[in-house]
Write a protein that holds these residues in place. Structure first.
Motif, PDB file in Angstrom:
ATOM      1  N   MET A 102       0.619  -1.243  -0.180  1.00 21.49           N
ATOM      2  CA  MET A 102       0.273   0.000  -0.271  1.00 21.49           C
ATOM      3  C   MET A 102       0.883   1.143   0.324  1.00 21.49           C
ATOM      4  O   MET A 102       0.381   1.898  -0.543  1.00 21.49           O
ATOM      5  CB  MET A 102      -0.886  -0.010   1.355  1.00 21.49           C
ATOM      6  CG  MET A 102      -2.763  -1.041   0.983  1.00 21.49           C
ATOM      7  SD  MET A 102      -3.012  -0.642  -0.778  1.00 21.49           S
ATOM      8  CE  MET A 102      -3.615   0.884  -0.394  1.00 21.49           C
ATOM      9  N   VAL A 142       1.018   2.470  -3.564  1.00 18.00           N
ATOM     10  CA  VAL A 142       0.000   2.940  -4.148  1.00 18.00           C
ATOM     11  C   VAL A 142      -0.429   4.717  -3.458  1.00 18.00           C
ATOM     12  O   VAL A 142      -0.094   4.581  -4.280  1.00 18.00           O
ATOM     13  CB  VAL A 142      -0.898   2.325  -2.910  1.00 18.00           C
ATOM     14  CG1 VAL A 142      -2.967   2.570  -3.779  1.00 18.00           C
ATOM     15  CG2 VAL A 142      -1.471   0.619  -3.692  1.00 18.00           C
ATOM     16  N   TRP A 143      -0.323   4.814  -1.543  1.00 20.99           N
ATOM     17  CA  TRP A 143       0.230   6.210  -2.244  1.00 20.99           C
ATOM     18  C   TRP A 143       1.075   7.259  -2.324  1.00 20.99           C
ATOM     19  O   TRP A 143       0.783   7.733  -2.170  1.00 20.99           O
ATOM     20  CB  TRP A 143       1.038   6.076   0.158  1.00 20.99           C
ATOM     21  CG  TRP A 143       1.000   7.222   0.782  1.00 20.99           C
ATOM     22  CD1 TRP A 143      -0.287   8.123   1.055  1.00 20.99           C
ATOM     23  CD2 TRP A 143       2.282   7.728   1.052  1.00 20.99           C
ATOM     24  NE1 TRP A 143       0.422   9.265   1.861  1.00 20.99           N
ATOM     25  CE2 TRP A 143       1.568   9.475   1.513  1.00 20.99           C
ATOM     26  CE3 TRP A 143       3.318   7.680   0.573  1.00 20.99           C
ATOM     27  CZ2 TRP A 143       2.618  10.304   1.677  1.00 20.99           C
ATOM     28  CZ3 TRP A 143       4.488   8.402   0.979  1.00 20.99           C
ATOM     29  CH2 TRP A 143       3.815   9.922   1.473  1.00 20.99           C
ATOM     30  N   ALA A 159       2.075   6.801  -5.294  1.00 22.09           N
ATOM     31  CA  ALA A 159       1.068   6.533  -6.537  1.00 22.09           C
ATOM     32  C   ALA A 159      -0.207   8.113  -6.616  1.00 22.09           C
ATOM     33  O   ALA A 159       0.092   8.996  -7.559  1.00 22.09           O
ATOM     34  CB  ALA A 159       0.307   5.918  -6.877  1.00 22.09           C
ATOM     35  N   ARG A 160      -0.853   7.786  -4.758  1.00 19.46           N
ATOM     36  CA  ARG A 160      -1.506   8.686  -5.207  1.00 19.46           C
ATOM     37  C   ARG A 160      -0.773  10.497  -5.170  1.00 19.46           C
ATOM     38  O   ARG A 160      -1.570  11.367  -5.620  1.00 19.46           O
ATOM     39  CB  ARG A 160      -2.431   9.112  -3.786  1.00 19.46           C
ATOM     40  CG  ARG A 160      -4.076   9.596  -3.643  1.00 19.46           C
ATOM     41  CD  ARG A 160      -3.859   9.335  -2.576  1.00 19.46           C
ATOM     42  NE  ARG A 160      -2.443   9.602  -1.217  1.00 19.46           N
ATOM     43  CZ  ARG A 160      -2.607  10.802  -0.438  1.00 19.46           C
ATOM     44  NH1 ARG A 160      -3.209  12.125  -1.380  1.00 19.46           N
ATOM     45  NH2 ARG A 160      -1.869  11.750   0.043  1.00 19.46           N
ATOM     46  N   GLN A 186      -7.055   3.896 -11.247  1.00 18.46           N
ATOM     47  CA  GLN A 186      -5.322   3.379 -10.919  1.00 18.46           C
ATOM     48  C   GLN A 186      -5.185   2.953  -9.966  1.00 18.46           C
ATOM     49  O   GLN A 186      -5.107   1.622  -9.415  1.00 18.46           O
ATOM     50  CB  GLN A 186      -4.519   4.052 -12.116  1.00 18.46           C
ATOM     51  CG  GLN A 186      -4.296   4.580 -13.477  1.00 18.46           C
ATOM     52  CD  GLN A 186      -3.512   6.031 -13.582  1.00 18.46           C
ATOM     53  OE1 GLN A 186      -3.500   7.168 -13.361  1.00 18.46           O
ATOM     54  NE2 GLN A 186      -2.866   5.954 -14.907  1.00 18.46           N
ATOM     55  N   LEU A 187      -4.944   3.847  -9.033  1.00 18.67           N
ATOM     56  CA  LEU A 187      -5.503   3.538  -7.442  1.00 18.67           C
ATOM     57  C   LEU A 187      -6.274   2.588  -7.357  1.00 18.67           C
ATOM     58  O   LEU A 187      -5.995   1.743  -6.439  1.00 18.67           O
ATOM     59  CB  LEU A 187      -5.200   4.934  -7.075  1.00 18.67           C
ATOM     60  CG  LEU A 187      -4.317   5.841  -7.088  1.00 18.67           C
ATOM     61  CD1 LEU A 187      -5.135   7.365  -6.265  1.00 18.67           C
ATOM     62  CD2 LEU A 187      -3.685   5.702  -6.776  1.00 18.67           C
ATOM     63  N   MET A 236      -4.707  -0.573  -8.327  1.00 13.49           N
ATOM     64  CA  MET A 236      -2.965  -1.201  -7.565  1.00 13.49           C
ATOM     65  C   MET A 236      -3.860  -1.869  -6.415  1.00 13.49           C
ATOM     66  O   MET A 236      -3.571  -2.384  -5.765  1.00 13.49           O
ATOM     67  CB  MET A 236      -2.322   0.750  -7.382  1.00 13.49           C
ATOM     68  CG  MET A 236      -1.595   0.822  -8.993  1.00 13.49           C
ATOM     69  SD  MET A 236      -1.004   2.141  -8.628  1.00 13.49           S
ATOM     70  CE  MET A 236       0.402   1.772  -7.341  1.00 13.49           C
ATOM     71  N   THR A 237      -4.674  -1.077  -5.797  1.00 17.53           N
ATOM     72  CA  THR A 237      -5.130  -1.501  -4.460  1.00 17.53           C
ATOM     73  C   THR A 237      -6.496  -2.667  -4.461  1.00 17.53           C
ATOM     74  O   THR A 237      -5.715  -3.417  -3.651  1.00 17.53           O
ATOM     75  CB  THR A 237      -6.107  -0.588  -3.427  1.00 17.53           C
ATOM     76  OG1 THR A 237      -5.744   0.957  -3.961  1.00 17.53           O
ATOM     77  CG2 THR A 237      -6.900  -0.809  -2.486  1.00 17.53           C
ATOM     78  N   ASN A 258       3.131  -6.579  -6.789  1.00 11.88           N
ATOM     79  CA  ASN A 258       4.178  -4.906  -6.739  1.00 11.88           C
ATOM     80  C   ASN A 258       5.195  -4.776  -7.899  1.00 11.88           C
ATOM     81  O   ASN A 258       5.045  -3.224  -8.394  1.00 11.88           O
ATOM     82  CB  ASN A 258       4.498  -5.402  -5.293  1.00 11.88           C
ATOM     83  CG  ASN A 258       4.204  -5.575  -4.136  1.00 11.88           C
ATOM     84  OD1 ASN A 258       3.740  -4.138  -3.783  1.00 11.88           O
ATOM     85  ND2 ASN A 258       5.073  -6.006  -3.153  1.00 11.88           N
ATOM     86  N   ASN A 302       1.847  -3.427 -10.654  1.00  9.77           N
ATOM     87  CA  ASN A 302       1.812  -1.864  -9.492  1.00  9.77           C
ATOM     88  C   ASN A 302       2.745  -1.130  -9.881  1.00  9.77           C
ATOM     89  O   ASN A 302       2.729   0.466 -11.111  1.00  9.77           O
ATOM     90  CB  ASN A 302       2.297  -1.420  -8.102  1.00  9.77           C
ATOM     91  CG  ASN A 302       0.628  -2.169  -7.565  1.00  9.77           C
ATOM     92  OD1 ASN A 302      -0.748  -2.821  -8.143  1.00  9.77           O
ATOM     93  ND2 ASN A 302      -0.034  -2.602  -6.220  1.00  9.77           N
TER      94      ASN A 302
END
Length: 129
Positions: A60, A63-64, A66-67, A75-76, A79-80, A106, A109
């Motif tokens: 995660m 993902v963070w 990426a945000r 997209q998020l 990934m999640t 991973n 992602n």
């Protein structure tokens, strides 16, 4: 691999951090005899419950990051979902460990992040050879 990771928020710095984490989680060590690399994700997944929780938290983090790059909600969400599938199926005893070995959330992602950077931050484009 260079361990001097940048602390900035620019796309190049974020990409370097994400690539390093993906390397550690998915392909840090080559298994002798089978030509397959594994990482911390597969190893800590062997520890029931706690290992899967730690692997999910590390996933995660990607993902963070990426945000923070301004990636779309779609997209998020993809990934999640990758992290969620890896966590839920990886939590199944024995079969989940084999699944962790094959499903590299991973890595998936990282590919999503690289595509975003290539499109939206051309100065940080990744050229793979």
């Amino acid at each position: 691999m260079d361990l001097d990771l940048p602390l900035g928020t620019d796309p190049v710095a974020v990409l370097r951090r994400v690539e390093m984490l993906e390397h550690v989680l998915e392909r840090a060590v080559a298994l002798p005899g089978i030509r397959r690399k594994v990482g911390l994700d597969a190893v800590i997944g062997l520890v029931p419950v706690a290992g899967d929780v730690v692997a999910a938290a590390l996933g995660m983090y990607l993902v963070w990051e990426a945000r923070n790059l301004g990636m779309s909600k779609w997209q998020l969400a993809r990934m999640t979902t990758n992290v969620g599938v890896d966590t839920l199926l990886g939590a199944i005893p024995v079969a989940g460990d084999l699944f962790d070995f094959m499903f590299r959330s991973n890595r998936r992602n990282l590919k999503i992040i690289r595509r975003h950077i290539d499109r939206h931050h051309p100065h940080a484009r990744v050229i793979e050879g």
